[in-house]
Design an enzyme around this catalytic site. Structure first.
Site, mmCIF file in Angstrom:
data_model
loop_
_atom_site.group_PDB
_atom_site.id
_atom_site.type_symbol
_atom_site.label_atom_id
_atom_site.label_comp_id
_atom_site.label_asym_id
_atom_site.label_seq_id
_atom_site.Cartn_x
_atom_site.Cartn_y
_atom_site.Cartn_z
ATOM 1 N N SER A 1 40.460 38.415 28.464
ATOM 2 C CA SER A 1 41.649 38.984 29.098
ATOM 3 C C SER A 1 41.795 40.464 28.816
ATOM 4 C CB SER A 1 42.908 38.276 28.587
ATOM 5 O OG SER A 1 44.043 38.884 29.168
ATOM 6 N N LYS B 1 42.985 30.276 27.377
ATOM 7 C CA LYS B 1 43.107 31.356 28.367
ATOM 8 C C LYS B 1 44.036 30.927 29.509
ATOM 9 C CE LYS B 1 42.239 35.300 30.442
ATOM 10 N NZ LYS B 1 42.433 35.221 31.849
ATOM 11 N N HIS C 1 47.448 31.346 28.297
ATOM 12 C CA HIS C 1 47.718 32.792 28.323
ATOM 13 C C HIS C 1 48.151 33.205 29.726
ATOM 14 C CE1 HIS C 1 46.412 36.811 29.552
ATOM 15 N NE2 HIS C 1 46.723 37.224 28.328
ATOM 16 N N ASN C 2 47.412 32.774 30.720
ATOM 17 C CA ASN C 2 47.743 33.172 32.084
ATOM 18 C C ASN C 2 49.069 32.582 32.541
ATOM 19 O OD1 ASN C 2 45.210 34.366 31.975
ATOM 20 N ND2 ASN C 2 44.744 33.875 34.107
ATOM 21 N N GLU D 1 51.595 34.640 31.071
ATOM 22 C CA GLU D 1 51.583 35.911 31.831
ATOM 23 C C GLU D 1 52.438 35.764 33.100
ATOM 24 O OE1 GLU D 1 47.556 37.550 32.615
ATOM 25 O OE2 GLU D 1 48.088 37.519 34.726
HETATM 26 C C1 6PG Z 1 43.760 38.620 32.357
HETATM 27 C C2 6PG Z 1 44.370 38.121 33.646
HETATM 28 C C3 6PG Z 1 43.347 37.812 34.684
HETATM 29 C C4 6PG Z 1 43.910 37.221 35.975
HETATM 30 C C5 6PG Z 1 44.890 38.073 36.676
HETATM 31 C C6 6PG Z 1 45.234 37.631 38.079
HETATM 32 O O1 6PG Z 1 44.009 37.949 31.366
HETATM 33 O O2 6PG Z 1 43.088 39.653 32.323
HETATM 34 O O3 6PG Z 1 45.067 36.928 33.399
HETATM 35 O O4 6PG Z 1 42.470 36.890 34.115
HETATM 36 O O5 6PG Z 1 42.842 36.988 36.830
HETATM 37 O O6 6PG Z 1 46.039 38.177 35.941
HETATM 38 O O7 6PG Z 1 45.855 36.371 38.110
HETATM 39 P P1 6PG Z 1 46.667 35.937 39.406
HETATM 40 O O8 6PG Z 1 45.910 36.430 40.600
HETATM 41 O O9 6PG Z 1 46.688 34.436 39.378
HETATM 42 O O10 6PG Z 1 48.001 36.578 39.307
#
Ligand code: 6PG
Length: 484
Positions: free
Chosen positions: A130, A185, A188-189, A192
């Site tokens: 990430s 991960k 994490h997302n 996010e």
């Molecule tokens: C990271 C991000 C990455 C992810 C984007 C887009 O940790 O660097 O999580 O892996 O691909 O955030 O995610 P979305 O297109 O689902 O918003």
């Protein structure tokens, strides 16, 4: 000549290229390969010029350039391309070699790949990476899991290139067996998504309830970034609000309000439902993106469905402070929910997850990096068996400070017709979690009434189930008890 390559990397999109350059900076010789082979020469002639990166023009050439055990990292699109490259590599690899998938793969795919490669003596690692382009180049957060025998062979590379935090600790450590790395991960997302939705709701209230300009909101986010909310996402929000289009107007105001998503947030929610964990905030964040995507329908509905006027009168500065409380408290709930899911997954999939260690891995490099994560690490270091973050003394105290403002924001938003699904679901969860007696007794009565599903009683030991013939004409037979 002996092969010189420490590791090969397949997939020269921006993340792959930046990881290669980062590994090169840390003294590793990387063999670069890409499906469209012309990209390899292009990369060597430009971004990788003057480095010790080695180009390969075929899989056999790539494998021949590597020291043993061979380490091959895939930075390709998740899904079928990962399996296709594994199939291409396998005939050229031997027992003890290591294949690493650094994409956003679904953890169940990683479970399958770890097992199928193990049957051939090949180690497989599925790792979250990430931090976007910048993270990959300067120090990402790396979350590896899979075949633990491979960890000592990749540890120096991964910990070398990872972001470093307090005391030089790398934002990378072994997560666990099978798909554990990709699972972490995925969480994490999901988090996010939640953080972004919370920031969006704060922005929406400032813009529509308080009528603030982008510059005024820039100032608010700047101030917030100096306190507990200090984080990468608040920092970039501050900068986005300041950014002007070519005509001098804030660019953010010209961006269409319809959000995309690639699926990791959805996976988190699907998995949460499967493990019966109420990860409501991430769910609201995913569904809010879905609502935003219904742009044309919303525009039509806006003409027909009337609600209250959004403007709020009164002390603006106080309301902004209440929004900060709502954001902070909701964020605590979101992380508490994310960690609930991690705990449930550890039990279900038999992973020995280090919760404080995970917080440390997210502390730097990644998209959710923040000052706040050190508090989570401290909470789990203090009590590795902590049932819920909300019960930790520090977080309990923080929520206490925020509660009044948080409740004011949720109720004002409801009165003014401004959607705040994440703020309000966080509050509902908090209230549900701290309610000793919920109305599920009535629900159980209903289930028993219409389907003889039985219920437990408050005056009898747990595990004893009762059925009542509510209408006088129902049968005596109850349905069996089981939980989905
Ligand atoms: C990271 C991000 C990455 C992810 C984007 C887009 O940790 O660097 O999580 O892996 O691909 O955030 O995610 P979305 O297109 O689902 O918003």
């Amino acid at each position: 000549m002996q092969p010189q390559g420490d590791i090969a990397l397949i997939g020269l999109a921006v993340m792959g290229q930046n990881l290669i350059l980062n590994m090169n900076d840390h003294g590793f010789t990387v063999v670069a390969y890409n499906r469209t082979v012309s990209k390899v020469d292009d990369f060597l002639a430009n971004e990788a010029k003057g480095t010790r990166v080695v180009g390969a023009h075929s899989i056999p050439e790539l494998v021949a350039a590597l020291k043993k055990p061979r380490r091959v990292m895939l930075m390709v699109k998740a899904g079928a391309p990962v399996d296709e490259f594994i199939d291409q590599l396998l005939p050229h690899l031997e027992a003890g070699d290591i294949v690493i998938d650094g994409g956003n793969s679904l953890f169940t795919d990683t479970n399958r790949r770890v097992a199928s490669l193990a049957a051939r003596g090949i180690h497989f690692i599925g790792t979250g990476v990430s931090g976007g382009e910048e993270g990959a180049r300067r120090g990402p957060s790396i979350m590896p899991g899979g075949s633990s025998a491979a960890w000592p062979h990749v540890k120096p590379i991964f910990q070398g290139i990872a972001a470093k935090v307090e005391g030089g600790a790398p934002c990378c450590d072994w997560v666990g067996e099978g798909g554990a790395g990709h699972y972490v991960k995925m969480i994490h997302n999901g988090i996010e998504y939640g953080d972004m939705q919370l920031i969006g709701e704060a922005y929406h209230l400032m813009r529509d309830a308080l009528g603030m300009t982008a510059d005024e909101m820039h100032a608010v986010f700047s101030a917030w970034n100096e306190g507990e909310l200090d984080s990468f996402l608040v920092e970039i929000t501050r900068d986005i609000l300041k950014f002007k289009d070519t005509d001098g107007q804030p660019l953010v105001d010209k961006i269409l309000d319809t959000a995309g998503q690639k699926g990791t947030g959805k996976w988190t929610v699907v998995n949460a439902a499967e493990l019966a964990q109420p990860v409501t905030l991430i769910a609201e964040a995913v569904f809010s993106r879905c609502v935003s995507a219904m742009k044309e329908e919303r525009v039509k509905a806006a003409r027909k469905l009337k609600g209250p006027r959004p403007a709020i009168r009164g002390d603006r500065a106080k309301f902004v402070e209440d929004i900060r409380y709502a954001l902070y408290a909701s964020k605590i709930v979101s992380y508490a929910q994310g960690y609930m899911l991690l705990r449930a997954a550890a039990a279900e999939y038999r992973w020995n997850l280090n919760y404080g260690g995970i917080a440390l891995m997210w502390r730097g490099g990644c998209i959710i990096r923040s000052r706040f994560l050190i508090r989570i690490k401290e909470a789990y270091d203090g009590n590795p068996k902590l049932a819920n973050l909300l019960l930790d003394d520090y977080f309990r105290g923080e929520i206490k400070k925020c509660q009044k403002g948080w409740r004011n924001v949720v109720s004002m938003a409801a009165k003014k017709g401004i959607p705040v699904p994440a703020f309000s679901t966080a509050l509902s969860f908090f209230d549900g979690y701290r309610t000793a007696r919920l109305p599920a007794n009535l629900l159980q009565a209903q289930r028993d009434y219409f389907g003889a599903h039985t219920y437990e009683r408050i005056d009898q030991p747990r595990g004893q189930f009762f059925h009542t013939n509510w209408t006088g004409h129902g049968g005596r037979v109850s349905s069996s008890t089981y939980n989905a």
